[in-house]
Design a protein around this motif. Structure first.
Motif, PDB file in Angstrom:
ATOM      1  N   ALA A  15      23.524 -16.755   7.614  1.00  0.00           N
ATOM      2  CA  ALA A  15      24.379 -17.097   6.478  1.00  0.00           C
ATOM      3  C   ALA A  15      25.085 -18.431   6.709  1.00  0.00           C
ATOM      4  O   ALA A  15      25.145 -19.282   5.812  1.00  0.00           O
ATOM      5  CB  ALA A  15      25.410 -15.990   6.243  1.00  0.00           C
ATOM      6  N   GLY A  16      25.577 -18.621   7.919  1.00  0.00           N
ATOM      7  CA  GLY A  16      26.307 -19.842   8.230  1.00  0.00           C
ATOM      8  C   GLY A  16      25.439 -21.079   8.181  1.00  0.00           C
ATOM      9  O   GLY A  16      25.861 -22.127   7.667  1.00  0.00           O
ATOM     10  N   VAL A  17      24.239 -20.977   8.720  1.00  0.00           N
ATOM     11  CA  VAL A  17      23.330 -22.120   8.718  1.00  0.00           C
ATOM     12  C   VAL A  17      22.925 -22.478   7.289  1.00  0.00           C
ATOM     13  O   VAL A  17      22.876 -23.660   6.918  1.00  0.00           O
ATOM     14  CB  VAL A  17      22.085 -21.824   9.584  1.00  0.00           C
ATOM     15  N   LEU A  18      22.651 -21.473   6.459  1.00  0.00           N
ATOM     16  CA  LEU A  18      22.297 -21.737   5.061  1.00  0.00           C
ATOM     17  C   LEU A  18      23.451 -22.414   4.323  1.00  0.00           C
ATOM     18  O   LEU A  18      23.253 -23.394   3.592  1.00  0.00           O
ATOM     19  CB  LEU A  18      21.919 -20.429   4.365  1.00  0.00           C
ATOM     20  N   ILE A  19      24.657 -21.888   4.516  1.00  0.00           N
ATOM     21  CA  ILE A  19      25.834 -22.481   3.863  1.00  0.00           C
ATOM     22  C   ILE A  19      26.057 -23.906   4.350  1.00  0.00           C
ATOM     23  O   ILE A  19      26.364 -24.816   3.564  1.00  0.00           O
ATOM     24  CB  ILE A  19      27.079 -21.616   4.135  1.00  0.00           C
ATOM     25  N   THR A  20      25.883 -24.118   5.663  1.00  0.00           N
ATOM     26  CA  THR A  20      26.070 -25.451   6.234  1.00  0.00           C
ATOM     27  C   THR A  20      25.069 -26.444   5.665  1.00  0.00           C
ATOM     28  O   THR A  20      25.432 -27.563   5.275  1.00  0.00           O
ATOM     29  CB  THR A  20      25.933 -25.402   7.769  1.00  0.00           C
ATOM     30  N   LEU A  21      23.796 -26.053   5.610  1.00  0.00           N
ATOM     31  CA  LEU A  21      22.763 -26.948   5.090  1.00  0.00           C
ATOM     32  C   LEU A  21      22.995 -27.279   3.614  1.00  0.00           C
ATOM     33  O   LEU A  21      22.864 -28.430   3.192  1.00  0.00           O
ATOM     34  CB  LEU A  21      21.381 -26.312   5.270  1.00  0.00           C
ATOM     35  N   LEU A  22      23.359 -26.253   2.829  1.00  0.00           N
ATOM     36  CA  LEU A  22      23.573 -26.479   1.396  1.00  0.00           C
ATOM     37  C   LEU A  22      24.828 -27.315   1.148  1.00  0.00           C
ATOM     38  O   LEU A  22      24.835 -28.194   0.280  1.00  0.00           O
ATOM     39  CB  LEU A  22      23.676 -25.131   0.674  1.00  0.00           C
TER      40      LEU A  22
ATOM     41  N   SER B 242      26.797 -39.092  10.520  1.00  0.00           N
ATOM     42  CA  SER B 242      27.843 -38.183  10.056  1.00  0.00           C
ATOM     43  C   SER B 242      27.236 -36.857   9.592  1.00  0.00           C
ATOM     44  O   SER B 242      27.816 -35.785   9.808  1.00  0.00           O
ATOM     45  CB  SER B 242      28.619 -38.821   8.902  1.00  0.00           C
ATOM     46  N   TYR B 243      26.056 -36.942   8.955  1.00  0.00           N
ATOM     47  CA  TYR B 243      25.368 -35.738   8.489  1.00  0.00           C
ATOM     48  C   TYR B 243      25.031 -34.817   9.653  1.00  0.00           C
ATOM     49  O   TYR B 243      25.308 -33.608   9.611  1.00  0.00           O
ATOM     50  CB  TYR B 243      24.101 -36.164   7.741  1.00  0.00           C
ATOM     51  N   PHE B 244      24.460 -35.372  10.720  1.00  0.00           N
ATOM     52  CA  PHE B 244      24.074 -34.542  11.862  1.00  0.00           C
ATOM     53  C   PHE B 244      25.297 -34.008  12.604  1.00  0.00           C
ATOM     54  O   PHE B 244      25.277 -32.896  13.134  1.00  0.00           O
ATOM     55  CB  PHE B 244      23.171 -35.336  12.801  1.00  0.00           C
ATOM     56  N   LYS B 245      26.372 -34.782  12.647  1.00  0.00           N
ATOM     57  CA  LYS B 245      27.599 -34.291  13.284  1.00  0.00           C
ATOM     58  C   LYS B 245      28.194 -33.152  12.468  1.00  0.00           C
ATOM     59  O   LYS B 245      28.721 -32.178  13.022  1.00  0.00           O
ATOM     60  CB  LYS B 245      28.608 -35.421  13.449  1.00  0.00           C
ATOM     61  N   TYR B 246      28.107 -33.267  11.155  1.00  0.00           N
ATOM     62  CA  TYR B 246      28.574 -32.198  10.261  1.00  0.00           C
ATOM     63  C   TYR B 246      27.764 -30.926  10.512  1.00  0.00           C
ATOM     64  O   TYR B 246      28.329 -29.838  10.666  1.00  0.00           O
ATOM     65  CB  TYR B 246      28.428 -32.654   8.814  1.00  0.00           C
ATOM     66  N   LEU B 247      26.439 -31.073  10.576  1.00  0.00           N
ATOM     67  CA  LEU B 247      25.572 -29.918  10.829  1.00  0.00           C
ATOM     68  C   LEU B 247      25.899 -29.266  12.162  1.00  0.00           C
ATOM     69  O   LEU B 247      26.023 -28.042  12.257  1.00  0.00           O
ATOM     70  CB  LEU B 247      24.100 -30.342  10.807  1.00  0.00           C
ATOM     71  N   GLN B 248      26.030 -30.078  13.189  1.00  0.00           N
ATOM     72  CA  GLN B 248      26.268 -29.533  14.524  1.00  0.00           C
ATOM     73  C   GLN B 248      27.600 -28.787  14.581  1.00  0.00           C
ATOM     74  O   GLN B 248      27.689 -27.719  15.182  1.00  0.00           O
ATOM     75  CB  GLN B 248      26.254 -30.635  15.580  1.00  0.00           C
ATOM     76  N   THR B 249      28.612 -29.353  13.944  1.00  0.00           N
ATOM     77  CA  THR B 249      29.930 -28.716  13.972  1.00  0.00           C
ATOM     78  C   THR B 249      29.916 -27.353  13.311  1.00  0.00           C
ATOM     79  O   THR B 249      30.310 -26.343  13.916  1.00  0.00           O
ATOM     80  CB  THR B 249      30.969 -29.609  13.269  1.00  0.00           C
ATOM     81  N   PHE B 250      29.444 -27.290  12.083  1.00  0.00           N
ATOM     82  CA  PHE B 250      29.538 -26.041  11.337  1.00  0.00           C
ATOM     83  C   PHE B 250      28.464 -25.030  11.728  1.00  0.00           C
ATOM     84  O   PHE B 250      28.689 -23.814  11.616  1.00  0.00           O
ATOM     85  CB  PHE B 250      29.527 -26.332   9.835  1.00  0.00           C
ATOM     86  N   GLN B 251      27.319 -25.505  12.208  1.00  0.00           N
ATOM     87  CA  GLN B 251      26.343 -24.562  12.743  1.00  0.00           C
ATOM     88  C   GLN B 251      26.870 -23.916  14.012  1.00  0.00           C
ATOM     89  O   GLN B 251      26.642 -22.735  14.258  1.00  0.00           O
ATOM     90  CB  GLN B 251      25.014 -25.280  13.001  1.00  0.00           C
ATOM     91  N   HIS B 252      27.601 -24.697  14.826  1.00  0.00           N
ATOM     92  CA  HIS B 252      28.162 -24.134  16.046  1.00  0.00           C
ATOM     93  C   HIS B 252      29.209 -23.076  15.713  1.00  0.00           C
ATOM     94  O   HIS B 252      29.288 -22.041  16.378  1.00  0.00           O
ATOM     95  CB  HIS B 252      28.783 -25.230  16.906  1.00  0.00           C
TER      96      HIS B 252
END
Length: 309
Positions: A32-39, A65-75
Motif C-alpha cells: 500500500a505504501g509503495v503504491l501511494i508513494t509512486l502515485l 528530488s524524485y528518487f529522494k522522495y521515493l526513497q524516503t516514503f518507501q522507507h
C-alpha cells in the motif's frame, strides 16, 4: 463456540504466529505504501512510475528530488510504519514494546560509536573481497544480472550522496542515515530478532538469522558479506544491552560517516580511498577489528553488571 485467544497482545502468541502476523502486516503496508508513494510522486513531480531508471538520476535536479522522495516514503512504508504497527500489536503499546524511553548513558553511546567506527576497516576489506565474487560459467546470466543491479545501486548511491550545500547534507543525513537507522533497526532488531529469539531459544542464533535477512533484503550481492557483518554488529549491540537505541546509534553512525565524508571530499574520492586501503593494509584491519571486539565485550560486561544490580 470455541474461544480463540485475542490477537493483541501478539506477544502472548507463539513465535510462529508472531512471525506470520508480522510478515502480513509488513506485506500489506509495504504494498500500500509503495503504491501511494509512486502515485503521489507522479502527482508531485509529473514522473510516471518506471519512467526513470537509476541510471538517469543525474539528468536533472528534478529527477534527483524524485528518487529522494521515493526513497524516503518507501522507507517509511516498508520499515518504519510496519514496525510501529507490529509494536502496537505485540503489547498494545508501541512505546513500551520497543523501550523508547530507555535511553543509554553517554558512556555507552560513545563506546557504541567507537565500536562501529573501528569496524569500518574490516567492512571495507570484506567489501573489497566480496566485490571479487565470480560465479560458475553456467550461472553467467545470473552474474550479469547481479552486476547490472550492483551498477545501478552504485549509480543511485553516487547521485544521492553527493551534497553540494549544507542543506543538502542535512537532507542526506535524514534520508540515508537517520531514517534507515530507526526504521530498519525497529524492524530487524526490535521485531524480527526478538521473534527469532523466542522461536529458536537462542539470542545468538537470532542475531545471525536476522543479520542474514538484513543483508539479503538490500539486494546488493557484491556487498552481502559486509552488510551481514554490520547486521551482526547491530544485533549483538541489541542482544547484549537490550536497548534498541544502541542498535540505532551504531546504524546511524555507520551510515552518517560516508555521507559526511562525501560532502567534504566527494563520494568517488572516498570510495577509491577505502578500496585502496582495503587492498593494501591488512595489518590495520586486524588491529582495528581487535580494538572493536575489545570495546564490544566491554559493552557486554557493563550491560551484564547493570542487569545484575
Amino acid at each position: 463456540m470455541t474461544d480463540y485467544p485475542a490477537l493483541v497482545p501478539l506477544y502472548s502468541q507463539k513465535p510462529f504466529i508472531q512471525f506470520i502476523v508480522s510478515m502480513l502486516v509488513m506485506l500489506i503496508l509495504a504494498i500500500a505504501g509503495v503504491l501511494i508513494t509512486l502515485l503521489s510522486a507522479w502527482a508531485v513531480f509529473g514522473i510516471a512510475p518506471g519512467e526513470l531508471s537509476a541510471g538517469q538520476i543525474d539528468t536533472s535536479a528534478r529527477a534527483l528530488s524524485y528518487f529522494k522522495y521515493l526513497q524516503t516514503f518507501q522507507h517509511v512504508s516498508v520499515f518504519l510504519l510496519p514496525s510501529l504497527v507490529i509494536g502496537y500489536l505485540m503489547r498494545g503499546n508501541t512505546w513500551s514494546y520497543f523501550g523508547f524511553g530507555n535511553y543509554p548513558g553517554m558512556l555507552m553511546i560513545v563506546l557504541c560509536m567507537l565500536f562501529i567506527i573501528l569496524l569500518i576497516p574490516l567492512n571495507s576489506y570484506m567489501a573489497w573481497l566480496n566485490s571479487g565474487l565470480e560465479l560458475p560459467g553456467w550461472l553467467d546470466g545470473i552474474e550479469k544480472w547481479m552486476i547490472r543491479h550492483e551498477t545501478e545501486a552504485e549509480d543511485m548511491t553516487r547521485a544521492m550522496i553527493n551534497a553540494k550545500t549544507a542543506g543538502g547534507l542535512i537532507i542526506n543525513l535524514f534520508i540515508i542515515a537517520i531514517l534507515p537507522a530507526i526504521g530498519e533497526e525497529l524492524l530487524f532488531r526490535g521485531v524480527l530478532q526478538r521473534i527469532f529469539t523466542g522461536w529458536t531459544g537462542s539470542g545468538v542464533i537470532a542475531v545471525i538469522l536476522t543479520a542474514l535477512i538484513f543483508s539479503a533484503t538490500h539486494l546488493q550481492f557484491y556487498g552481502f558479506i559486509p552488510r551481514f557483518i554490520l547486521g551482526l554488529a547491530f544485533g549483538f549491540m541489541f542482544l547484549w544491552t537490550g536497548n534498541i537505541w544502541m542498535a540505532v546509534t551504531a546504524h546511524l553512525v555507520n551510515n552518517a560517516i560516508p555521507v559526511v565524508l562525501s560532502y567534504a571530499a566527494g563520494w568517488d574520492n572516498i570510495n577509491s580511498t577505502f578500496e585502496e586501503f582495503s587492498a593494501s593494509d591488512g595489518f590495520a584491519v586486524i588491529i582495528t577489528t581487535a580494538l572493536a571486539m575489545i570495546i564490544a565485550f566491554y559493552i557486554r560486561k557493563i550491560s551484564r553488571e547493570a542487569q545484575d544490580d
